[in-house]
Design an enzyme around this catalytic site. Structure first.
Site, PDB file in Angstrom:
ATOM      1  N   GLY A  70      19.370  -5.412  50.841  1.00 11.48           N
ATOM      2  CA  GLY A  70      19.502  -4.937  49.471  1.00 11.48           C
ATOM      3  C   GLY A  70      18.735  -5.829  48.512  1.00 11.48           C
ATOM      4  O   GLY A  70      18.567  -7.028  48.746  1.00 11.48           O
ATOM      5  N   GLY A 117      21.423  -4.255  53.675  1.00 12.20           N
ATOM      6  CA  GLY A 117      21.372  -2.898  53.142  1.00 12.20           C
ATOM      7  C   GLY A 117      20.552  -1.942  53.983  1.00 12.20           C
ATOM      8  O   GLY A 117      20.806  -0.731  53.990  1.00 12.20           O
ATOM      9  N   GLU A 140      24.702 -12.221  56.027  1.00 12.74           N
ATOM     10  CA  GLU A 140      25.281 -12.439  54.700  1.00 12.74           C
ATOM     11  C   GLU A 140      26.075 -13.733  54.557  1.00 12.74           C
ATOM     12  O   GLU A 140      26.120 -14.313  53.454  1.00 12.74           O
ATOM     13  CB  GLU A 140      26.166 -11.247  54.322  1.00 12.74           C
ATOM     14  N   ASP A 148      28.629  -6.527  54.508  1.00  4.97           N
ATOM     15  CA  ASP A 148      29.129  -5.321  53.846  1.00  4.97           C
ATOM     16  C   ASP A 148      28.398  -4.085  54.361  1.00  4.97           C
ATOM     17  O   ASP A 148      28.064  -4.022  55.537  1.00  4.97           O
ATOM     18  CB  ASP A 148      29.050  -5.478  52.325  1.00  4.97           C
TER      19      ASP A 148
END
Length: 347
Positions: A70, A117, A140, A148
């Site tokens: 992301g 992402g 992450e 996530d």
């Protein structure tokens, strides 16, 4: 035929034969996912689900990456200015859930890096095709964040505690390991991608086409290490995992422990709990849980410190708060998973 669902050129859409084709088109940024791309892809999937002329969706990346993650620098800057907002993540998580429930074949052609992402817009689809150039990671915990984009659902379902290992280390794996773990459903060499694309647009059967093009990919991780992962990462608490690794004088175990000890202590505790919890939850419930965690991360310290050290002042050492795993209190981790006063994620 090109179709415009928005995205300002960062993501492109075409209808070719039986397929809707999505191309992530930010090669200079390794196809990092931004808010415009998320919104455009959500609109495309909604339209194509209802369009009988589109029998399948194919998503690919332009250049040498599928998507490296992301685009979180804007989130970082907003947080430093006191304007942190969960809106980007809310829309991203809704998209991840929509991909997981998409009723038509959703074929991700992963030729290069797929992380964060990028995993969210590929690995929840029905078909995940990796080439010899594929590199998968959920890194992450190294930036003070957590796995996530549905990581709690995806990683918790990998065999032999492999998902917990990936969550706590952030280590990268290649195609063979991804196929063995079930992250990838098919292996196709990069040179065959143009022919595969054409066949997927024209053929009656996605599964039949992929069986023709697909081949075998040997795992990169040997059986001994896989057994060690299954043993060390099977414990019911994070301290027990670390104690198990510390008690094993094997070079792999010591190296793995050293890797974990560099990660954010808070992130490690959160990641452990989310993966354990995710195994008992369906995808939508996982996304709601992750949205709770996300809101607390945006209000915390380590996420901004990790981005500063890894992405802004590249190569510097992050200063985590708390500094050590033992300093993280259980009640602090409980708070990451508690209901949100301002409203839960709606899907």
């Amino acid at each position: 035929m090109n179709v415009d669902f928005g995205g300002a050129g960062d993501i492109l859409f075409e209808q070719v034969g039986r397929a809707g084709i999505v191309t992530l088109s930010r090669p200079a940024s390794l196809n990092a996912i931004n808010h415009r791309m998320i919104s455009a892809l959500a609109r495309a999937l909604s339209a194509w689900e209802a369009d009988s002329a589109v029998e399948r969706v194919i998503i690919r990346g332009e250049g040498r990456a599928f998507s490296a993650g992301g685009d979180i620098l804007d989130v970082y800057r907003a947080g430093l200015e006191g304007r942190a907002s969960p809106d980007f993540f809310a829309d991203e998580y809704r998209l991840n859930a929509a991909i997981a429930r998409f009723p038509k074949p959703y074929v991700a052609l992963i030729d290069g890096i797929v992380m964060g992402g990028g995993v969210g817009v590929s690995c929840h689809g029905s078909h995940r095709v990796m080439t010899e150039n594929a590199v998968f990671a959920m890194p992450e915990v190294g930036i003070g964040f957590f796995p996530d984009v549905g990581g709690s659902h995806l990683l918790s379902r990998l065999p032999g505690e492999f998902g917990m290992y990936l969550a706590l280390t952030g280590n990268r794996i290649r195609r063979g390991d991804a196929c063995a773990a079930g992250l990838a459903t098919h292996s196709v060499n990069a040179g065959q991608m143009p022919a595969l694309m054409q066949a997927l647009c024209e053929s009656d059967s996605v599964d039949g086409t992929l069986s023709v093009f697909g081949g075998e990919a040997e795992p990169q991780t040997d059986e001994g290490v896989l057994h060690a992962i299954a043993r060390h990462f099977s414990f019911g608490s994070l301290p027990e995992i670390l104690e198990s690794l510390a008690g094993d004088q094997d070079e792999w175990a010591q190296g793995t422990l050293a890797t974990i000890e560099k990660r954010s202590p808070t992130s490690l505790h959160v990641a452990f709990r989310q993966v354990r919890a995710g195994a008992m939850l369906e995808m939508d419930a996982c996304m709601k849980m992750e949205y709770r965690i996300l809101n607390r991360m945006l209000a915390g310290h380590d996420f901004y410190e990790g981005i500063r050290a890894v992405l802004v002042e590249k190569g510097s050492t992050p200063r985590w708060k708390p500094e050590t795993l033992g300093d993280v209190r259980e009640e602090d981790i409980d708070a990451y998973f508690a209901p949100l006063a301002d409203g839960e994620l709606t899907l």
